[in-house]
Design a protein around this motif. Structure first.
Motif, mmCIF file in Angstrom:
data_model
loop_
_atom_site.group_PDB
_atom_site.id
_atom_site.type_symbol
_atom_site.label_atom_id
_atom_site.label_comp_id
_atom_site.label_asym_id
_atom_site.label_seq_id
_atom_site.Cartn_x
_atom_site.Cartn_y
_atom_site.Cartn_z
ATOM 1 N N ASN A 182 0.843 -1.341 0.132
ATOM 2 C CA ASN A 182 -0.041 -0.002 -0.027
ATOM 3 C C ASN A 182 0.888 1.184 0.009
ATOM 4 O O ASN A 182 1.005 1.939 1.016
ATOM 5 C CB ASN A 182 -0.966 -0.038 1.199
ATOM 6 N N ALA A 183 1.941 1.471 -1.066
ATOM 7 C CA ALA A 183 2.365 2.523 -1.269
ATOM 8 C C ALA A 183 3.370 2.800 -0.081
ATOM 9 O O ALA A 183 3.687 3.935 0.235
ATOM 10 C CB ALA A 183 1.657 3.749 -1.778
ATOM 11 N N ARG A 184 3.793 2.052 0.712
ATOM 12 C CA ARG A 184 4.800 2.107 1.900
ATOM 13 C C ARG A 184 4.348 3.089 2.837
ATOM 14 O O ARG A 184 4.814 3.754 3.655
ATOM 15 C CB ARG A 184 5.989 2.598 1.435
ATOM 16 N N LYS A 185 2.866 2.720 3.004
ATOM 17 C CA LYS A 185 2.146 3.665 4.168
ATOM 18 C C LYS A 185 2.585 3.213 5.466
ATOM 19 O O LYS A 185 2.899 1.949 5.830
ATOM 20 C CB LYS A 185 0.479 3.412 4.091
ATOM 21 N N GLN A 186 2.813 3.964 6.403
ATOM 22 C CA GLN A 186 3.218 3.627 7.766
ATOM 23 C C GLN A 186 2.083 3.113 8.588
ATOM 24 O O GLN A 186 0.906 3.250 8.285
ATOM 25 C CB GLN A 186 3.561 4.751 8.522
ATOM 26 N N ILE A 187 2.444 1.908 9.033
ATOM 27 C CA ILE A 187 1.581 1.062 9.886
ATOM 28 C C ILE A 187 1.896 1.017 11.339
ATOM 29 O O ILE A 187 3.127 1.065 11.808
ATOM 30 C CB ILE A 187 1.169 -0.349 9.358
ATOM 31 N N SER A 188 1.183 0.358 12.194
ATOM 32 C CA SER A 188 1.313 0.117 13.730
ATOM 33 C C SER A 188 1.519 -1.494 13.977
ATOM 34 O O SER A 188 0.458 -2.301 13.357
ATOM 35 C CB SER A 188 0.467 0.782 14.601
ATOM 36 N N ILE A 189 2.345 -1.713 14.698
ATOM 37 C CA ILE A 189 2.355 -2.993 15.170
ATOM 38 C C ILE A 189 1.752 -3.149 16.708
ATOM 39 O O ILE A 189 2.170 -2.536 17.427
ATOM 40 C CB ILE A 189 3.750 -3.805 15.424
ATOM 41 N N MET A 199 -1.219 -6.248 12.868
ATOM 42 C CA MET A 199 -0.474 -5.378 11.910
ATOM 43 C C MET A 199 -1.500 -4.202 11.720
ATOM 44 O O MET A 199 -1.814 -4.427 10.451
ATOM 45 C CB MET A 199 0.233 -5.960 10.639
ATOM 46 N N ALA A 200 -1.805 -3.361 12.518
ATOM 47 C CA ALA A 200 -2.825 -2.605 12.440
ATOM 48 C C ALA A 200 -2.585 -1.522 11.133
ATOM 49 O O ALA A 200 -1.724 -0.789 11.232
ATOM 50 C CB ALA A 200 -3.022 -1.717 13.455
ATOM 51 N N GLY A 201 -3.491 -1.528 10.013
ATOM 52 C CA GLY A 201 -3.355 -0.516 9.217
ATOM 53 C C GLY A 201 -2.818 -1.109 7.951
ATOM 54 O O GLY A 201 -2.786 -0.647 6.659
ATOM 55 N N ALA A 202 -2.072 -2.399 7.873
ATOM 56 C CA ALA A 202 -1.729 -3.132 6.779
ATOM 57 C C ALA A 202 -2.915 -3.764 6.127
ATOM 58 O O ALA A 202 -3.620 -4.386 6.526
ATOM 59 C CB ALA A 202 -0.593 -4.065 6.998
ATOM 60 N N LEU A 203 -2.673 -3.650 4.715
ATOM 61 C CA LEU A 203 -3.856 -4.267 3.641
ATOM 62 C C LEU A 203 -3.526 -5.814 3.631
ATOM 63 O O LEU A 203 -2.378 -6.059 3.396
ATOM 64 C CB LEU A 203 -3.827 -3.656 2.483
ATOM 65 N N GLU A 204 -4.573 -6.644 3.552
ATOM 66 C CA GLU A 204 -4.424 -8.042 3.339
ATOM 67 C C GLU A 204 -5.203 -8.088 1.920
ATOM 68 O O GLU A 204 -6.183 -7.690 1.808
ATOM 69 C CB GLU A 204 -5.177 -8.951 4.108
#
Ligand code: ATP
Length: 615
Positions: A182-189, A199-204
């Motif tokens: 997802n275009a290297r969007k920052q996510i939270s663990i 992996m909050a915010g990471a697209l599956e």
């Protein structure tokens, strides 16, 4: 004097080759035949020595790495200049579970080592592949080839049953995580309230054909190569995690299978002396910490598994410690490392080695690290057969027990455990256990579930029996209690059958909805929830004790009816690390029993010195 310049190596390359050809390993320096058993067959540590690259050969460098015959031993020969006389070699050797030389293909590695990880995750287990090594040693080359083979296996129709396949690919750089799909969007663990890492915010992405799968792998790889924030060498300074999650539509309540393919940050980034820039130094320190914690976690998990499945009563021993909360990398991989998660895991490590003599120091570090990952447990005598301890059963004893204890109709042992021993069946991922039970005609899911619970209960009861004859002066039962007291769970054996409001005790953690006057105790956002740890009955303190608002807690009125129903409690609130909690001992509130909504189980983590929720 040890001249190590590249020129010194090039000038003496021919002499070096002659010395290596004449090298004979001494008996004492051979580390067995390389077949020393690691703690658990579920962790395999291998090494892949890549070929010399054309530019290395063109410069005249020889290979410094030599695989000893058909063994799993690797010899490293360094070129040294003694004070007087001609250059000599000094040799060291390392042993791993499997060695792949420069002529081995990625396909060989996949077939013999990695392919078994796929059905394991497909059937509900957790499989992990790590590639470790210095920059330029072939980690990305290896992992990307293996990812392609995994995609092929998953999509060639050879797997049994239906699964929904979900892919996410993220990158961890220091404490920060990015979504590579997802275009290297920052996510939270984050660890949620049930203790599951998200992996909050990471697209599956759901995939159902090979081409789509490969296009995701390629998209993530190219994003990594051209990362804007980390310039040209981003891949060597970050960990890339490809996670494939398998949902089984026939068993919606069962845990999903997980397959992780991980390309670790270059191990040498942490030792790069030329780096003076503060950000780079910090980044290097974080890589160093994460790789060191990873090693402790892999060893710790291997030892914990060896304890759990050995058939020896383990409860009297201090459980193996797995410090997975100490780095973002291992926190992301909580399923793999948390012994409490009870997920069945298979792990493969490929230590990637650059053979060039000019890089021998780094290769030596890689192989030393690989050796350390092999947590070799002291050999103990196999536990003696006990009819009440499944971990001591061979296949015949296990099949006999299944036949007699699996209800009506009896579950067919040759469908549930065709070859497995007791310990192997205990390790089988739960969804796979249930699917195998359901292969017997007329067996229904409830029967399968109840039978699995019965089998596990027998194992847990056998494992938690105190070991005989403790060697210390402290009675075993006291040691067991002591271990239990690192958690807020009631250590009394019958506690589970008593409602929590009837067994309130100091140290119990409860969830409540703070009244208006205690608004600052709210930590649960919109839900206005709070958590508190019980200190003592409100009536037990002296007349001068005031709560957080300054209101006297025990005003001493004789015969106050509700005293027994009100407790002085301290606030429990989220702390610095994700998922961690702290106790604010002096922020006290009086909480009535009827305001307490549920007991919350928390455990103390000595390493981070925080509390964490347990399920
Ligand atoms: N087994 C192999 N056979 C042929 N070439 C290889 C092999 N392994 C690696 N290489 C080549 O070596 C070079 C470095 O490999 P690669 O980029 O995979 O290293 P890396 O360990 O991932 O490095 P970094 O940490 O910088 O990402 C590449 O040019 C790659 O094509």
């Amino acid at each position: 004097m040890e001249p190590r310049s590249d020129q010194f190596i090039i000038d003496n390359a021919e002499r070096y080759k002659r010395l290596v050809a004449a090298f004979k390993p001494s008996k004492s320096d051979a580390k067995g035949d390389g077949s020393t058993t690691a703690a658990s067959g579920e962790i395999v540590v291998s090494a892949r020595v890549r070929p010399m690259l054309e530019e290395e050969l063109a410069q005249g460098f020889p290979s410094g790495i030599h695989i000893r015959g058909k063994t799993n031993i690797i010899d490293l020969h360094a070129l040294k200049q003694p004070v007087r006389g001609l250059p000599t070699i000094t040799s060291s050797s390392y042993a791993v579970d499997r060695v792949f030389g420069p002529d081995s293909t990625s396909s060989e590695i996949y077939e013999s080592l990695v392919k078994p990880l796929v059905p394991w995750a497909w059937s509900g287990g957790v499989s992990t592949l790590f590639a470790y090594g210095q920059t330029g040693s072939g980690k990305t080359y290896t992992v990307s080839a293996l990812e392609r083979f995994v995609a092929e296996t998953l999509m060639d129709g050879s797997m049994e049953g239906e699964r929904l396949i979900n892919v996410s690919i993220i990158e961890l750089a220091g404490q920060t995580a990015y979504d590579l799909l997802n275009a290297r969007k920052q996510i939270s663990i984050l660890e949620d309230s049930l203790g599951t890492t998200q992996m909050a915010g990471a697209l599956e992405h759901r995939v159902s054909d090979k081409e789509t799968f490969l296009s995701y792998i390629e998209a993530a790889a190219s994003l990594r190569r051209t990362a804007p924030t980390l310039k040209n060498d981003s891949s060597s300074r970050s960990h890339a995690i490809c996670r494939i999650r398998f949902e089984n539509p026939d068993l919606p309540a069962a845990d999903d299978g997980l397959l992780y393919l991980i390309d670790l940050a270059g191990s040498e980034a942490a030792r790069d002396k030329a780096v003076h820039d503060a950000t780079r130094m910090k980044e290097a320190r974080e890589i160093n910490t994460s790789l060191s914690v990873l090693k402790d976690c892999i060893r710790g998990r291997a030892l914990a598994d060896a304890d759990a499945y050995s058939g020896r009563a383990a409860a009297a021993k201090k459980p193996a410690y797995v410090p997975f909360r100490q780095s973002t990398l291992t926190k992301t991989l909580k399923h793999v490392f948390d012994p409490a998660s009870a997920r069945s895991c298979k792990t493969v490590v490929v230590a990637c080695v650059n053979p060039c003599l000019a890089d021998l120091g780094a290769s030596k570090n890689t192989l030393r690290y690989a050796e350390l990952l092999r947590a070799v447990v002291p050999k103990t005598k196999a536990a003696e057969y006990s009819p009440t301890a499944p971990a001591t059963w061979n296949n015949e004893q296990l099949c006999d027990w299944i036949r007699r204890n699996s209800g009506t109709p009896p579950i067919n042992p040759s469908l549930l455990a065709p070859t497995e021993t007791g310990p192997q069946l205990l390790r089988l991922p739960l969804p796979e256990f249930l699917s195998r039970c359901l292969k017997t005609a007329l067996v229904i899911p409830d029967q399968a579930q109840a039978f699995q619970a019965k089998f596990w209960k027998l194992h847990v009861d056998a494992a938690s029996k105190p070991a005989p004859a403790p060697t210390t002066a402290t009675p075993t039962s006291a040691l067991v209690r002591l271990a239990l007291l690192d958690s807020s769970a009631d250590p009394e054996p019958d506690a589970g059958s008593i409602p929590f409001r009837e067994r309130i005790r100091p140290g119990m953690v409860v969830r409540w909805t703070p009244r208006e006057e205690y608004a600052s105790f709210v930590v649960g956002g919109k839900e206005r929830k709070g958590m508190a740890v019980v200190l003592c009955p409100a009536g037990a303190v002296g007349g001068r004790v005031r709560d957080f608002r300054g209101v006297v807690v025990n005003d001493g009125e004789e015969g106050k009816e509700e005293e027994g129903g009100r407790y002085l409690c301290a606030m429990v609130a989220p702390s610095l690390l994700p998922g961690s909690y702290g106790v604010s001992l002096w922020r006290q509130a009086v909480v009535a029993v009827e305001e307490m909504e549920a007991e919350v189980l928390m455990e103390w983590d000595e390493a981070t010195r925080y509390y964490y929720m347990t399920v």
